[in-house]
Design an enzyme around this catalytic site. Structure first.
Site, mmCIF file in Angstrom:
data_model
loop_
_atom_site.group_PDB
_atom_site.id
_atom_site.type_symbol
_atom_site.label_atom_id
_atom_site.label_comp_id
_atom_site.label_asym_id
_atom_site.label_seq_id
_atom_site.Cartn_x
_atom_site.Cartn_y
_atom_site.Cartn_z
ATOM 1 N N LYS A 97 0.809 -1.232 0.000
ATOM 2 C CA LYS A 97 0.000 0.000 0.000
ATOM 3 C C LYS A 97 0.835 1.272 0.000
ATOM 4 O O LYS A 97 0.505 2.241 -0.673
ATOM 5 C CB LYS A 97 -0.995 0.005 1.160
ATOM 6 C CG LYS A 97 -0.402 -0.288 2.537
ATOM 7 C CD LYS A 97 -0.623 -1.718 2.946
ATOM 8 C CE LYS A 97 0.373 -2.152 3.998
ATOM 9 N NZ LYS A 97 -0.144 -3.069 4.982
ATOM 10 N N ILE A 128 -11.284 -8.313 1.809
ATOM 11 C CA ILE A 128 -12.527 -7.643 1.362
ATOM 12 C C ILE A 128 -12.371 -7.191 -0.096
ATOM 13 O O ILE A 128 -11.441 -6.458 -0.411
ATOM 14 C CB ILE A 128 -12.829 -6.386 2.214
ATOM 15 C CG1 ILE A 128 -12.811 -6.713 3.703
ATOM 16 C CG2 ILE A 128 -14.162 -5.793 1.830
ATOM 17 C CD1 ILE A 128 -13.042 -5.497 4.582
ATOM 18 N N LYS A 197 -3.990 3.435 2.593
ATOM 19 C CA LYS A 197 -5.117 2.669 2.046
ATOM 20 C C LYS A 197 -6.237 3.611 1.602
ATOM 21 O O LYS A 197 -6.831 3.426 0.537
ATOM 22 C CB LYS A 197 -5.615 1.665 3.087
ATOM 23 C CG LYS A 197 -4.606 0.533 3.309
ATOM 24 C CD LYS A 197 -4.932 -0.281 4.542
ATOM 25 C CE LYS A 197 -3.945 -1.421 4.738
ATOM 26 N NZ LYS A 197 -4.040 -2.039 6.069
#
Ligand code: HSE
Length: 414
Positions: A97, A128, A197
């Site tokens: 990230k 997710i 993120k």
């Protein structure tokens, strides 16, 4: 990518590298690992020697390898690997990230120039499926906000602190042992991991490439006993959340901060390693995703999903990123907040609020709840390192036009 089986060069064999290796041992119909490059030759690894190497060129210069999976810790080295692979026409998957958020524009540019796909679903929220959803699903339905618990380590620490009265240090050590924390855990606890993120999610949700340093950010280090006492009394949980809100005028705010979560909120059950993302869209209204946000197999599952997506020729289109309607990052927003502070700061702090709802103090500490602008909060945070800030929610009531103009400012200029 063709529908031929993918030949993988894997960089890194840590927690997630080992996870994807294990997953591909049982399911290798579409892809198999040809080479694994690691940095350190002195670690013992459960691998046979022909597949293991210490030379990046064994992957980058191998014409048979058509997919590079980058799962190393060092963001600078990761950027070199990813850009070299893209320039050589190899598809790339990464979970890094920091590297992606800090180099977003260049990485998009390289994909377009060399026509090589780059996927990174594992970089935000691990298991997710959020990036591909933000990219694809909301093309015709304007997103109004996204809010996420996107850091498992802090969620784990805060869950332990509130439910079991566990100390910060013990809970952090446990998060490290479970493989959730960054090698530098201050990235988790100071909210930078969540900011990276949020930066990636914002690019896919709103087409706005947001520098993580332009996000108003408060970590969890400064939380004190009185904050947890207040949360217990009010039946709240405290969670580190990252959010964007798009105003009707097309202005966006970016915030990472602890937030009080009431029992009716979807995030209330998002504890420990779980992450959650809440989107609000113009027609679809509210949607909620939740799942494990860290750990070997949950993260590897997202890498595996990217492998399958590449196999079926998927690439991010970046349609919002190239649109003519990219929102402005302008934090002319107000928040309902709670601030706790050493008692001698009381006088200074109370004048910074637009309105005060509640005020308490004993002989050592105090707290105030009320409405404050993000601009003012940013100044307070930069000036005092011994105040604790927790958000209730965005303040939705209209503030007088000249009042809000007085406060309005561009975050990028901070
Ligand atoms: N340190 C990160 C977290 C790992 O705790 O969420 C997953 O990105």
């Amino acid at each position: 990518m063709s529908q031929n089986k993918l030949s993988i060069g894997l960089f890194g064999f840590g927690c997630v590298g080992k996870g994807i290796y294990d997953l591909l041992q049982t399911d290798h119909t579409i892809a198999s690992i040809k080479k694994i490059v690691v940095k350190s030759s002195d670690k013992k690894r459960p691998l046979n020697t022909p597949i293991l190497s210490f030379d990046p060129n064994d992957i980058l210069n191998d014409p048979e390898i058509n997919l590079v999976i980058e799962l190393i810790d060092d963001a600078k080295a990761a950027f070199t690997i990813v850009t070299s692979a893209l320039k050589k026409g190899k598809a790339v998957i990464s979970a890094n990230k920091k590297m992606i958020a800090e180099n977003f524009r260049e990485l998009v540019h390289l994909q377009k120039k060399f026509k090589t796909p780059f996927l990174y679903e594992a970089s935000c929220g691990a298991s997710i499926p959020v990036i591909r959803n933000l990219e694809e699903y909301y093309k015709c339905c304007t997103l109004q906000s996204i809010e996420g618990i996107v850091n498992s380590s802090t969620n784990f620490i805060l869950s332990r602190a509130l439910e079991q009265n566990s100390s910060f240090q013990i809970a952090l050590k446990e998060a490290q042992e479970l493989g959730y924390a960054e090698s530098d855990p201050s990235l988790d606890t100071e909210g930078l991991d969540a900011a990276y993120k949020l930066s990636i999610l914002t690019s896919h949700a709103f087409g706005k490439c947001l520098d993580a340093t332009a996000i108003f950010r408060v970590g969890i280090n400064q939380l004190r006993d009185i904050d947890f006492e207040y949360a217990r009394r009010e039946k709240y949980k405290i969670k580190l959340v990252a959010f964007n809100v798009l105003s009707k005028e097309g202005k966006l705010c970016g915030v990472v901060a602890p937030k009080f979560i009431p029992p009716h909120h979807p995030f209330y059950q998002v504890d420990d390693v779980l992450n959650g993302v809440l989107t609000k869209a113009a027609h679809g209204d509210v949607q909620f995703f939740s799942g494990k946000g860290a750990g070997a197999l949950p993260t590897a599952s997202a890498v595996l999903s990217d492998i399958a997506a590449l196999y079926h020729n998927y690439t991010y289109s970046y349609i919002k990123f190239f649109s003519d309607h990219i929102p402005l990052l302008e934090n002319s927003f107000y928040l309902n907040i709670f601030i706790s502070f050493p008692i001698e700061k009381r006088e200074i702090l109370q004048y910074r609020f637009l309105s005060i709802d509640e005020s308490f103090s004993n002989q050592q500490v105090g707290y105030i709840t009320g409405v404050i602008s993000i601009k003012e909060l940013w100044k307070l945070k930069c000036t005092y390192d011994d105040i604790s800030i927790i958000i209730f929610d965005l303040h939705h009531e209209d503030i007088e036009e000249n009042e809000s103009r007085e406060w309005a400012f561009e975050l990028q200029n901070v």
